[in-house]
Design a protein around this motif. Sequence first.
Motif, mmCIF file in Angstrom:
data_model
loop_
_atom_site.group_PDB
_atom_site.id
_atom_site.type_symbol
_atom_site.label_atom_id
_atom_site.label_comp_id
_atom_site.label_asym_id
_atom_site.label_seq_id
_atom_site.Cartn_x
_atom_site.Cartn_y
_atom_site.Cartn_z
ATOM 1 N N LEU A 144 0.866 -1.178 0.000
ATOM 2 C CA LEU A 144 0.000 0.000 0.000
ATOM 3 C C LEU A 144 0.904 1.229 0.000
ATOM 4 O O LEU A 144 1.550 1.543 1.018
ATOM 5 C CB LEU A 144 -0.923 0.012 1.226
ATOM 6 C CG LEU A 144 -2.167 -0.895 1.177
ATOM 7 C CD1 LEU A 144 -1.808 -2.344 0.926
ATOM 8 C CD2 LEU A 144 -2.982 -0.764 2.451
ATOM 9 N N PRO A 145 0.992 1.941 -1.119
ATOM 10 C CA PRO A 145 1.956 3.040 -1.225
ATOM 11 C C PRO A 145 1.437 4.333 -0.590
ATOM 12 O O PRO A 145 0.245 4.619 -0.601
ATOM 13 C CB PRO A 145 2.116 3.203 -2.746
ATOM 14 C CG PRO A 145 0.798 2.751 -3.308
ATOM 15 C CD PRO A 145 0.289 1.685 -2.392
ATOM 16 N N CYS A 146 2.375 5.111 -0.025
ATOM 17 C CA CYS A 146 2.047 6.433 0.514
ATOM 18 C C CYS A 146 3.311 7.276 0.493
ATOM 19 O O CYS A 146 4.359 6.855 0.996
ATOM 20 C CB CYS A 146 1.511 6.317 1.942
ATOM 21 S SG CYS A 146 0.984 7.903 2.643
ATOM 22 N N SER A 147 3.220 8.455 -0.076
ATOM 23 C CA SER A 147 4.370 9.349 -0.190
ATOM 24 C C SER A 147 4.099 10.623 0.604
ATOM 25 O O SER A 147 3.045 11.248 0.454
ATOM 26 C CB SER A 147 4.629 9.688 -1.666
ATOM 27 O OG SER A 147 5.758 10.491 -1.800
ATOM 28 N N MET A 148 5.069 10.968 1.488
ATOM 29 C CA MET A 148 4.941 12.145 2.348
ATOM 30 C C MET A 148 5.998 13.171 1.972
ATOM 31 O O MET A 148 7.182 12.858 1.897
ATOM 32 C CB MET A 148 5.138 11.739 3.817
ATOM 33 C CG MET A 148 4.096 10.783 4.328
ATOM 34 S SD MET A 148 2.546 11.649 4.587
ATOM 35 C CE MET A 148 1.595 10.334 5.358
ATOM 36 N N LYS A 149 5.570 14.398 1.785
ATOM 37 C CA LYS A 149 6.505 15.490 1.506
ATOM 38 C C LYS A 149 6.534 16.436 2.704
ATOM 39 O O LYS A 149 5.520 16.684 3.342
ATOM 40 C CB LYS A 149 6.081 16.240 0.247
ATOM 41 C CG LYS A 149 6.130 15.383 -1.017
ATOM 42 C CD LYS A 149 5.691 16.176 -2.236
ATOM 43 C CE LYS A 149 5.728 15.301 -3.494
ATOM 44 N NZ LYS A 149 5.275 16.036 -4.706
ATOM 45 N N LEU A 191 3.015 0.580 3.334
ATOM 46 C CA LEU A 191 2.599 -0.485 4.254
ATOM 47 C C LEU A 191 2.677 -1.813 3.514
ATOM 48 O O LEU A 191 2.110 -1.967 2.428
ATOM 49 C CB LEU A 191 1.173 -0.238 4.748
ATOM 50 C CG LEU A 191 0.587 -1.325 5.663
ATOM 51 C CD1 LEU A 191 1.372 -1.417 6.970
ATOM 52 C CD2 LEU A 191 -0.893 -1.056 5.944
ATOM 53 N N ILE A 192 3.376 -2.776 4.114
ATOM 54 C CA ILE A 192 3.549 -4.093 3.521
ATOM 55 C C ILE A 192 2.697 -5.095 4.300
ATOM 56 O O ILE A 192 2.796 -5.183 5.531
ATOM 57 C CB ILE A 192 5.024 -4.547 3.549
ATOM 58 C CG1 ILE A 192 5.938 -3.447 2.979
ATOM 59 C CG2 ILE A 192 5.199 -5.847 2.788
ATOM 60 C CD1 ILE A 192 5.700 -3.133 1.524
ATOM 61 N N ILE A 193 1.865 -5.853 3.590
ATOM 62 C CA ILE A 193 1.056 -6.910 4.205
ATOM 63 C C ILE A 193 1.397 -8.211 3.485
ATOM 64 O O ILE A 193 1.031 -8.409 2.326
ATOM 65 C CB ILE A 193 -0.453 -6.625 4.102
ATOM 66 C CG1 ILE A 193 -0.786 -5.255 4.687
ATOM 67 C CG2 ILE A 193 -1.259 -7.711 4.825
ATOM 68 C CD1 ILE A 193 -2.250 -4.869 4.546
ATOM 69 N N LYS A 194 2.106 -9.098 4.183
ATOM 70 C CA LYS A 194 2.493 -10.369 3.582
ATOM 71 C C LYS A 194 1.374 -11.396 3.741
ATOM 72 O O LYS A 194 0.597 -11.329 4.688
ATOM 73 C CB LYS A 194 3.771 -10.899 4.235
ATOM 74 C CG LYS A 194 4.974 -9.983 4.072
ATOM 75 C CD LYS A 194 6.183 -10.541 4.798
ATOM 76 C CE LYS A 194 7.389 -9.619 4.656
ATOM 77 N NZ LYS A 194 8.564 -10.142 5.394
#
Length: 424
Positions: A144-149, A191-194
Amino acid sequence: MLFFGVLFISCIWIMPVCGALESTVEQEHVSVKEGQTAVLLCTVKELGTRMVVWRKVGSDFPLTIGQYVYVGDVRFAVSANGPDWDLMINNVKNSDAGKYTCEKSAKTPSIVKIVTLEVTQQAALESTVEQEHISVKEGQTAVLPCSMKELGTRTVGWRKVGTDFPLTVGQFVYVADERLAVSANGPDWDLIIKSAKNSDAGKYTCEISAKTPSMVKIVTLEVTEVTQQADLNITGTKFVPQYGNINLTCKTGGGHTAPTHVDWFFNGQKIRSSNSFWNGRLSIISWQELHTRSYTSNLEISNSRMDDAGIYVCRSSDLNIGSIKVQVLRIKSTPVATTSIPAATTQLNGNSDKPNQGNTENENANDTLSSENISEEMMRATQLEFYREQILTDRKRRQMMDTEKEFYEAMIRFLQQREEEDKK
């Protein structure tokens, strides 16, 4: 406990007093969005032996006393750090909106601060932030990608909408699930969910921590079910001597449900017991095992012929297919000579002790006599001799067939062994 309710009761019945009270204490307005964490700040100086109490205006009981949560709601907690006694409300709901008081416990409790909490509905929130839809198959890894500036000193938190606590804070995983992790690389906080499960499906929010957490992104995770493919395995005799038995076993299973039946095919044609080709040589025995969700079918062809060689296919009810090639090895045998008894003829010298006298034609005629001139004992002796020769001939033929059968069985074992070695 009576003193905790004194101020609340007086504020209900003496509204002018409450209005005057609110004008003399510190007030703050906090706005959060539904599903986020609300942090209601309160600094209490010179507390001494007294305790800090959080209360929602209009409720009958306090929410917290010191760090003890008085109400049965796991979403509430108190963060105590020196003079700071902040009230934390996880997974904020619309019903949490209202005024909260931070008080010092005493015979006459004194209000230190009033915080007004505003909760924005999720529907309005989703229309203002970035959204993304991720779809993975069950068992795969979801990213789940999320980019913070311009994050600065603040931290990034992941939360699943509808849960009481955050999943991650920074790179720390807040829940006891080793499948979860955060991949931090520059501005990216994924967020990584295996080994994704169906229960992982839902909406996730990526937030920046602050007094009023701000949501950066909403990711909707879809987890699709993987159709479990059943296995099918066919085994049996790949090499069989002529007149031997062909024995094949087809086993299928491993799916969500057990197959209901299997069909057998020979060289592309469905095998039916009514087909005269098999001429009563065919036997198919099948059974289902519900506890292992499997189905087994055994095909046996007795007294194999050369034209039984070919490709045998097993097809299950869920359309799984397996095949095996069967070769029939010819056995060479010496044909039995069909000797018939002549019309009980034999060569004799006549009925007299004296040699025959006369011309040669008469002598030749007497060399072959009809059965009418042979005694019953001679007839029986002749038949016994014939049967003895037949028995000897049959015995030789059987010995030859046994020898060749042993040879072909040895050949079959050799070919099977070589095939197993090739697989290795």
